[in-house]
Design a protein around this motif. Sequence first.
Motif, mmCIF file in Angstrom:
data_model
loop_
_atom_site.group_PDB
_atom_site.id
_atom_site.type_symbol
_atom_site.label_atom_id
_atom_site.label_comp_id
_atom_site.label_asym_id
_atom_site.label_seq_id
_atom_site.Cartn_x
_atom_site.Cartn_y
_atom_site.Cartn_z
ATOM 1 N N GLY A 47 0.784 -1.231 0.000
ATOM 2 C CA GLY A 47 0.000 0.000 0.000
ATOM 3 C C GLY A 47 0.811 1.273 0.000
ATOM 4 N N LYS A 48 2.109 1.167 -0.267
ATOM 5 C CA LYS A 48 2.959 2.352 -0.289
ATOM 6 C C LYS A 48 2.624 3.206 -1.506
ATOM 7 C CE LYS A 48 7.804 3.820 -0.341
ATOM 8 N NZ LYS A 48 9.230 3.387 -0.396
ATOM 9 N N ILE A 49 2.520 4.523 -1.282
ATOM 10 C CA ILE A 49 2.243 5.453 -2.367
ATOM 11 C C ILE A 49 3.547 5.963 -2.956
ATOM 12 C CG2 ILE A 49 1.212 7.682 -2.964
ATOM 13 C CD1 ILE A 49 -0.884 7.194 -0.818
ATOM 14 N N PHE A 50 3.634 5.964 -4.287
ATOM 15 C CA PHE A 50 4.824 6.487 -4.948
ATOM 16 C C PHE A 50 4.401 7.354 -6.129
ATOM 17 C CE2 PHE A 50 3.670 2.927 -7.541
ATOM 18 C CZ PHE A 50 4.178 3.153 -8.802
ATOM 19 N N LYS A 51 5.350 8.113 -6.661
ATOM 20 C CA LYS A 51 5.094 8.983 -7.813
ATOM 21 C C LYS A 51 5.391 8.216 -9.099
ATOM 22 C CE LYS A 51 4.151 12.689 -5.366
ATOM 23 N NZ LYS A 51 2.798 13.300 -5.362
ATOM 24 N N LEU A 52 4.342 7.907 -9.860
ATOM 25 C CA LEU A 52 4.502 7.176 -11.112
ATOM 26 C C LEU A 52 4.738 8.161 -12.252
ATOM 27 C CD1 LEU A 52 2.731 4.141 -12.461
ATOM 28 C CD2 LEU A 52 2.337 6.262 -13.729
ATOM 29 N N TYR A 74 -12.710 0.348 -5.301
ATOM 30 C CA TYR A 74 -12.749 -1.074 -5.620
ATOM 31 C C TYR A 74 -12.742 -1.929 -4.353
ATOM 32 C CZ TYR A 74 -11.608 0.384 -10.403
ATOM 33 O OH TYR A 74 -11.616 0.959 -11.651
ATOM 34 N N SER A 75 -11.987 -1.490 -3.338
ATOM 35 C CA SER A 75 -11.886 -2.256 -2.090
ATOM 36 C C SER A 75 -13.209 -2.274 -1.333
ATOM 37 C CB SER A 75 -10.780 -1.682 -1.198
ATOM 38 O OG SER A 75 -9.517 -1.832 -1.817
ATOM 39 N N GLU A 76 -14.042 -1.235 -1.535
ATOM 40 C CA GLU A 76 -15.361 -1.230 -0.905
ATOM 41 C C GLU A 76 -16.229 -2.341 -1.486
ATOM 42 O OE1 GLU A 76 -17.060 2.626 -1.291
ATOM 43 O OE2 GLU A 76 -15.533 3.602 -0.035
ATOM 44 N N PHE A 125 -9.373 -6.954 -2.739
ATOM 45 C CA PHE A 125 -8.621 -6.234 -3.766
ATOM 46 C C PHE A 125 -7.242 -5.813 -3.257
ATOM 47 C CE2 PHE A 125 -7.759 -2.687 -6.756
ATOM 48 C CZ PHE A 125 -8.039 -3.332 -7.956
ATOM 49 N N ASP A 126 -7.136 -5.568 -1.962
ATOM 50 C CA ASP A 126 -5.861 -5.146 -1.372
ATOM 51 C C ASP A 126 -4.810 -6.250 -1.388
ATOM 52 O OD1 ASP A 126 -6.835 -2.630 -0.893
ATOM 53 O OD2 ASP A 126 -7.391 -3.027 1.188
ATOM 54 N N TYR A 127 -5.237 -7.498 -1.586
ATOM 55 C CA TYR A 127 -4.256 -8.595 -1.644
ATOM 56 C C TYR A 127 -3.313 -8.439 -2.838
ATOM 57 C CZ TYR A 127 -7.027 -11.125 1.856
ATOM 58 O OH TYR A 127 -7.685 -11.499 2.989
ATOM 59 N N ARG A 128 -3.713 -7.633 -3.826
ATOM 60 C CA ARG A 128 -2.841 -7.373 -4.972
ATOM 61 C C ARG A 128 -1.562 -6.666 -4.544
ATOM 62 N NH1 ARG A 128 -4.378 -3.606 -7.560
ATOM 63 N NH2 ARG A 128 -3.802 -4.045 -9.713
ATOM 64 N N TYR A 130 -12.870 -7.109 -10.425
ATOM 65 C CA TYR A 130 -13.013 -8.503 -9.982
ATOM 66 C C TYR A 130 -12.133 -9.422 -10.826
ATOM 67 C CZ TYR A 130 -15.147 -13.035 -8.984
ATOM 68 O OH TYR A 130 -15.351 -14.350 -8.640
ATOM 69 N N ASP A 131 -12.173 -9.220 -12.138
ATOM 70 C CA ASP A 131 -11.359 -10.059 -13.027
ATOM 71 C C ASP A 131 -9.873 -9.753 -12.879
ATOM 72 O OD1 ASP A 131 -13.500 -11.505 -14.049
ATOM 73 O OD2 ASP A 131 -13.910 -10.017 -15.600
ATOM 74 N N LYS A 132 -9.537 -8.463 -12.692
ATOM 75 C CA LYS A 132 -8.140 -8.092 -12.444
ATOM 76 C C LYS A 132 -7.634 -8.782 -11.180
ATOM 77 C CE LYS A 132 -7.886 -3.440 -14.457
ATOM 78 N NZ LYS A 132 -7.750 -2.005 -14.129
ATOM 79 N N LEU A 133 -8.490 -8.801 -10.155
ATOM 80 C CA LEU A 133 -8.105 -9.419 -8.895
ATOM 81 C C LEU A 133 -7.792 -10.897 -9.082
ATOM 82 C CD1 LEU A 133 -7.842 -9.360 -5.788
ATOM 83 C CD2 LEU A 133 -10.306 -9.761 -5.667
#
Length: 218
Positions: free
Chosen positions: A55-60, A127-129, A134-137, A159-162
């Motif tokens: 869950g780390k935020i970075f600058k893409l 998406y997590s709601e 979804f956070d398992y990604r 859902y399919d991405k997960l």
Amino acid sequence: GLTVEQRVIKRALDVVMALFAIVILSPVMLLIAGCIKVYDHGPALFVQDRLTQNGKIFKLYKFRSMSVGIGEGEYCMTRKKDERVTPVGRVIRAIHFDELPQLFNILKGEMSFVGPRPECPALAREYSEELPEFDYRLKMKAGLTGFAQVYGKYNTTPYDKLKLDLYYIENYSLGLDLKLMLMTFKVLFQKENTEGIDIWQTNAVVKDQSEHHQVQSK
């Protein structure tokens, strides 16, 4: 998660390949940056907060493909025939060359060549709601390419991405990484892989407009 040995090998491969790709593709990246600057004199790069491992935020980093002045939140997902996309942006998005600056994210250790798509924090919360799993990604670093990117599309449902991302995480191997990197070249020029969401959508959760109206009426 990965074992210590797997993490070391994966990181070493990322560094070597990122350095090699940056050297080889530097003329292409300079040309793209020049075209963007010449078109509207705006910045060549677009920088946005994204999520990676734990869950780390970075600058893409991406080459800017939309008009100057578009708000950051509006960039999370592109719509079909999006008028915000510039002529230069349409070309580089069609062949995924807008993603090339992420080679520097890989070199910095924020991303890997292969992994789950780096999602916007705001979209990930939405998406997590719907899908708490979804956070398992986020068990692995975000990837420039990945299982969901190769076997799915830009507008594939969360859902399919997960399911695709969890399959990759659970079945990780160096061989699978190499296979996905090779398969990425196959999908580079497939138009449907860059197709945005429908004009009435704000995210990729609902794919059918009638379903959307049903959800809105509840």
